[in-house]
Enzyme design. Sequence first.
Site, PDB file in Angstrom:
ATOM      1  N   CYS A   1     -25.112  10.860 -10.971  1.00  0.00           N
ATOM      2  CA  CYS A   1     -24.477   9.600 -11.354  1.00  0.00           C
ATOM      3  C   CYS A   1     -24.092   9.547 -12.826  1.00  0.00           C
ATOM      4  O   CYS A   1     -23.041   9.023 -13.171  1.00  0.00           O
ATOM      5  CB  CYS A   1     -25.382   8.424 -10.996  1.00  0.00           C
ATOM      6  SG  CYS A   1     -26.876   8.286 -12.005  1.00  0.00           S
TER       7      CYS A   1
ATOM      8  N   CYS B   1     -34.831  10.611  -9.360  1.00  0.00           N
ATOM      9  CA  CYS B   1     -34.310   9.236  -9.352  1.00  0.00           C
ATOM     10  C   CYS B   1     -34.848   8.473  -8.151  1.00  0.00           C
ATOM     11  O   CYS B   1     -35.234   7.306  -8.263  1.00  0.00           O
ATOM     12  CB  CYS B   1     -32.783   9.254  -9.328  1.00  0.00           C
ATOM     13  SG  CYS B   1     -32.032   7.602  -9.248  1.00  0.00           S
TER      14      CYS B   1
END
Length: 375
Positions: free
Chosen positions: A200, A102
Amino acid sequence: MASGLQRVVVGLSGGVDSAVSAWLLKQQGHEVVGIFMKNWEDDDDSEYCSSNVDFVDAAAVADVIGIEIEHVNFAAEYKDRVFAEFLREYEAGRTPNPDILCNAEIKFKAFLDHAVRLGAEKIATGHYARVRHHAGRGRYELLKGLDPLKDQSYFLHRLNQAQLARTLFPVGELHKTEVRRLAAEIGLPNAKKKDSTGICFIGERPFRDFLNRYIRSAPGPIEDERGRPLGEHMGLSFYTLGQRQGLGIGGVKARGAPRGGGEHAPWFVARKDLARNALIVVQGHDHPWLLSHRLRAADASWCAGEPPAASRLAAKTRYRQTDSACAFKPLAQAGTHFELCFDEAQWAVTPGQSAVLYDGEVCLGGGVIEQAFAD
């Protein structure tokens, strides 16, 4: 703006670290703009993974600091570049680290590109790390954060020279306690907000329940090191090396006490036999099958743009691990593969995770672990 001051776009996550980062930059006189990144949309309104609350917190922070904030949706890029790879790795029996991907693909690529379109000269995040320009070598270095308990350079090791040249880490010079203190003094609404944990898109939900929605389970045998059946696993994708909880064999006793532990020692995942779809477990935290002196890694990325020479360095094979002395040896001319030989055996070295190299406080880069060896 005065000389040395710049237009800086800050990634505001809704957390206290990025909030204090934005405030510090504003205090220094920079022109600061906040961006809230939405990276996940599937079931985002659930109790486990809601970005709506985080955006409200980020907007409240921007209001207190006195900066503009923009809501940007990177969910499509995240699904293509991060989540798809995450699933491929798990289906192959490995254990990936999506936070590293990410950072490389979203926060310091898609976000950086968007910030540049907004006229940003630099971007900033709330990571605990530092960037130093080494004038003599004409390059940028990624350094550990000064707070040893919060250092996040491990997750940032894939950043390259172009990304480092445009990045600021304002809280990398601070300890977490100081960040909390500043947030309270400033009167930031999220000063006492709990740090986010986990990935997340999974949030606080049970990990196995989440994976079940995307990966087909293929049950198979759980065996001890001698091949004796102990139970049934739910699918190799749902287990990681060194795992102790959730094996469903806590009450099973082995006949003849295997090496590394007695009859009542806890069981740990030691190997995955993909050919037979078998999960191999051993008893005892220090069982020889859980210890490795050597590893090979691939898909390497180097902050300097090239690998270091064969030398004595230090490495981590997982976050929050202390640096371990090792011998580094590149295995390919382009530096995409390397081998590490550790002075002391490393516990549960896991394919799919990252081996990250350090020279003192400087993070050099690293690669994805392919295989670990006892010798």
